[in-house]
Design an enzyme around this catalytic site. Structure first.
Site, PDB file in Angstrom:
ATOM      1  N   GLY A   1       0.757   5.774  -2.304  1.00  0.00           N
ATOM      2  CA  GLY A   1       1.221   4.831  -3.794  1.00  0.00           C
ATOM      3  C   GLY A   1       1.007   5.339  -4.075  1.00  0.00           C
TER       4      GLY A   1
ATOM      5  N   ASP B   1      -2.070  -0.592   1.884  1.00  0.00           N
ATOM      6  CA  ASP B   1      -1.122  -1.362   2.067  1.00  0.00           C
ATOM      7  C   ASP B   1      -0.464  -2.315   2.847  1.00  0.00           C
ATOM      8  OD1 ASP B   1      -0.963   0.403   4.287  1.00  0.00           O
ATOM      9  OD2 ASP B   1       1.103   1.292   4.388  1.00  0.00           O
ATOM     10  N   ASN B   2      -1.453  -2.186   3.618  1.00  0.00           N
ATOM     11  CA  ASN B   2      -1.757  -3.542   5.162  1.00  0.00           C
ATOM     12  C   ASN B   2      -2.852  -4.656   4.432  1.00  0.00           C
ATOM     13  OD1 ASN B   2      -3.770  -3.346   7.050  1.00  0.00           O
ATOM     14  ND2 ASN B   2      -3.347  -0.756   5.926  1.00  0.00           N
TER      15      ASN B   2
ATOM     16  N   CYS C   1       5.984  -2.094   2.750  1.00  0.00           N
ATOM     17  CA  CYS C   1       7.250  -1.706   2.259  1.00  0.00           C
ATOM     18  C   CYS C   1       7.998  -0.990   2.645  1.00  0.00           C
ATOM     19  CB  CYS C   1       6.155  -0.581   1.416  1.00  0.00           C
ATOM     20  SG  CYS C   1       5.080  -1.425  -0.203  1.00  0.00           S
TER      21      CYS C   1
ATOM     22  N   SER D   1      10.105  10.373   3.688  1.00  0.00           N
ATOM     23  CA  SER D   1       9.576   8.911   2.920  1.00  0.00           C
ATOM     24  C   SER D   1       9.039   8.355   1.936  1.00  0.00           C
ATOM     25  CB  SER D   1       9.932   8.296   3.994  1.00  0.00           C
ATOM     26  OG  SER D   1       9.112   7.520   4.037  1.00  0.00           O
ATOM     27  N   ASN D   2       7.669   9.652   2.130  1.00  0.00           N
ATOM     28  CA  ASN D   2       6.586   9.000   1.487  1.00  0.00           C
ATOM     29  C   ASN D   2       6.737   9.569  -0.841  1.00  0.00           C
ATOM     30  OD1 ASN D   2       4.349  10.384   3.801  1.00  0.00           O
ATOM     31  ND2 ASN D   2       5.449   8.007   3.160  1.00  0.00           N
ATOM     32  N   LEU D   3       7.562  10.707  -0.873  1.00  0.00           N
ATOM     33  CA  LEU D   3       7.896  11.068  -1.952  1.00  0.00           C
ATOM     34  C   LEU D   3       8.325  10.640  -3.087  1.00  0.00           C
ATOM     35  CD1 LEU D   3       8.561  14.614  -0.522  1.00  0.00           C
ATOM     36  CD2 LEU D   3       6.684  13.614  -0.683  1.00  0.00           C
TER      37      LEU D   3
ATOM     38  N   LYS E   1      -2.773  13.719   3.884  1.00  0.00           N
ATOM     39  CA  LYS E   1      -2.447  13.993   2.679  1.00  0.00           C
ATOM     40  C   LYS E   1      -4.056  14.045   2.187  1.00  0.00           C
ATOM     41  CE  LYS E   1       0.734   9.845   3.112  1.00  0.00           C
ATOM     42  NZ  LYS E   1       1.461   8.852   3.216  1.00  0.00           N
TER      43      LYS E   1
ATOM     44  N   CYS F   1      -8.210 -22.104  15.546  1.00  0.00           N
ATOM     45  CA  CYS F   1      -8.790 -22.241  14.850  1.00  0.00           C
ATOM     46  C   CYS F   1      -7.409 -22.450  14.216  1.00  0.00           C
ATOM     47  CB  CYS F   1      -9.894 -21.433  13.537  1.00  0.00           C
ATOM     48  SG  CYS F   1      -9.339 -19.474  14.023  1.00  0.00           S
TER      49      CYS F   1
END
Ligand SMILES: [Zn+2]
Ligand SMILES: [Zn+2]
Lengths: 155, 385
Positions: free
Chosen positions: B43, B132-133, B190, B71-73, B88, B343
């Protein structure tokens, strides 16, 4: 002169927060909606003062906390309309440091004086101007609305 | 450095740049000489790569290992319907080369990791983060800090975007703002939370703009400012950022000087795995396992290496010695007993455990996922922070 409308609950919350953190400075954000001649503030969010070094005369809200407050405000249909902080044993007038640290043009900056632990005068200043270079504080009138809204805490 | 000359074709192609005093021929030659790495061809990476290629950036690296999905488009404009099922990288290369045949496109067909990041990033001048992460975001940030390369950051979620320039000279880094990742359960991706399709366009183009300005050395970049984009109300706001002197990676006394395990740092995966894992010689224990052994009355020296305020918020007992104080307080740690270090998320404690091993302690393990994993798996009443 612009007018900052605060609900009674927000007004009381700001004063109480100032007394609570005395002799350190408290700080927080004010959430509301734009009105004709200023902000109408319906909620306040306490923030952690990250300036542990000199919390008696400085305040600063962590960026990540600010992002979170902005997001929460949006979730409630409000936006950040201003910020407040306290001046322990100092008048409720802005300092050069306050102006330097203020970046949200169009927002109200509320200062509550806390004298010997008791909240005293409370003043609001609109951050006017177009950019960092010409920003300035302009005193505005505070108007109190009697209402039910309460504060909520930022976690 | 000697800047490359522009050809006749290039003088024509970039004429709208050349007449801008801020770009001019020298600026265009800078763009031609520039090497930019774009992490992710999704994206954010789509508008970023397209505009950088169009602007005449000479060398563009792309890191991606993903395949185009239908679903990326809705937002990843580098790819089209015909590309579904293709890598990609291949789809992106085709579009970018068609847009600008002079572009030197470098394809990195891999998942960026602690093992390869420094090697990949070192050949570039600027890194644009379109991931995205959280694990990759921290990885990119830390690698940029270690290599001294600016990190042009963007992120998107639902209707909300953020952009900044991190790790610029003397500027704050991502970790200065977000020292530790949010607990994984609180972070919908997302895919789970949704994202407005045009939002990555908005934010990716801001990243492209900042990248071009960094190359030209013109204007004021977002270094030291976090731009918040609210697409639903179309409001842009900015939060001032400061370099955190105690930042774990760019501060005066960094907690780590090399890349770490970012999946673990972000509390993802290891605590779920049942088999004992060993990282740099330190066994990784799950929260459930530590609890079981504590309940069984085993003699464990529980060492908390967080800061005192964190201990106040939530703790599972044990001895508190903040990470930075460990070298001076070794005498407080019993060499004979088995030590379990913890921790918040398991990264600081891993550092501490490695240090203890180097200092001659033989029985040291790390609570993988930290006290947050404990709160997830053992005691949900423990406050999360
Ligand atoms: Zn002040
Ligand atoms: Zn940093």
């Amino acid at each position: 002169m612009s007018v900052l409308q605060l609900t009674r609950a927000v007004y009381d919350a700001i004063r109480a927060h100032g007394e609570e953190t005395y002799p350190r400075e408290c700080c927080g954000a004010l959430l509301g909606t734009p009105a004709a001649d200023g902000w109408r503030i319906e909620a306040s969010v306490k923030a952690r003062n990250t300036r542990t070094d000199s919390a008696r005369n400085r305040y600063s809200i962590a960026p990540a906390e600010l992002v979170k407050i902005e997001r929460e405000a949006r979730g409630r249909g409000l936006s950040i309309g201003g910020f407040y902080h306290s001046h322990p044993d100092h008048p409720a007038e802005w300092s050069q440091a306050d102006l330097a640290e203020a970046h949200w043009i169009g927002c109200s900056y509320v200062i509550v004086a806390v004298a010997l632990g008791k909240a005293a005068a409370i003043h609001s200043f609109l951050l006017a101007g177009n950019a960092e270079e010409d920003k300035r504080f302009v005193a505005e009138r505070i108007e109190i609305l009697e209402s039910q809204e309460t504060q909520f805490e930022s976690k | 450095m000697e800047l490359p000359e522009l050809s006749q074709d290039e003088l024509l192609r970039y004429s709208r740049h050349l007449i801008l005093p801020e770009v001019g021929e020298e600026g265009q030659r800078r763009l031609k000489a520039a090497r930019v790495l774009c992490v992710g061809a999704g994206g954010l990476g789509s508008p970023l790569a397209l505009y950088l290629a169009a602007a005449g950036v000479g060398t563009l690296g792309l890191v991606d290992f993903d395949v185009v999905d239908a679903s990326n488009l809705q937002r990843q404009i580098l790819h089209s319907t015909n590309d579904i099922g293709r890598r990609k990288l291949d789809s992106a290369a085709e579009k970018l080369q068609a847009l600008n045949p002079d572009l030197n496109l470098v394809k990195h067909d891999t998942k960026l990791s602690s093992a390869n990041a420094l090697d990949i990033l070192k050949d570039y001048d600027i890194v644009a983060d379109g991931t995205d992460n959280f694990p990759t975001r921290y990885l990119v940030n830390d690698a940029c800090v270690l290599l001294g390369k600016p990190n042009v950051y963007g992120s998107i979620f639902r209707f909300e975007g953020q952009a900044s320039v991190f790790a610029a000279r003397d500027g704050p880094c991502y970790r200065c703002v977000y020292p530790e990742p949010p607990p994984p359960k609180l972070v919908p991706s997302c895919a789970e939370g949704g994202v407005l399709g045009v939002l990555p366009g908005l934010v990716g183009v801001i990243q492209a703009t900042e990248t071009v300005k960094l190359i030209l050395g013109k204007g004021t970049t977002l270094a030291g400012r976090l731009l918040l984009v609210d697409a639903l109300n179309m409001r842009f706001r900015e939060v001032r950022l400061r370099k955190n002197p105690d930042c774990q990676i760019c501060g005066a006394h960094p907690a780590f000087t090399q890349l770490i395990d970012y999946q673990q740092f972000c509390g993802i995966a290891p605590s779920i795995q049942e088999e004992i894992r060993i990282m740099n010689g330190v066994p990784q224990l799950t929260a459930a396992e530590v609890k079981r052994r504590m309940d069984a009355g085993e003699d464990l020296f529980i060492l908390d290496v967080r800061e005192p305020f964190e201990y106040q918020i939530a703790n599972i007992g044990g001895t508190l010695i903040p990470l930075g104080q460990i070298p001076h307080r070794l005498h407080e740690i019993d060499r004979e007993r088995e030590i379990v270090v913890y921790c918040k998320f398991g990264a600081r404690s891993q550092r501490a455990a490695e240090f203890l091993r180097q200092s001659g302690y033989s029985k040291v393990s790390n609570l993988a996922g930290g006290i947050m994993a404990w709160s997830n798996e053992v005691d949900p009443s423990l406050p999360r922070y």
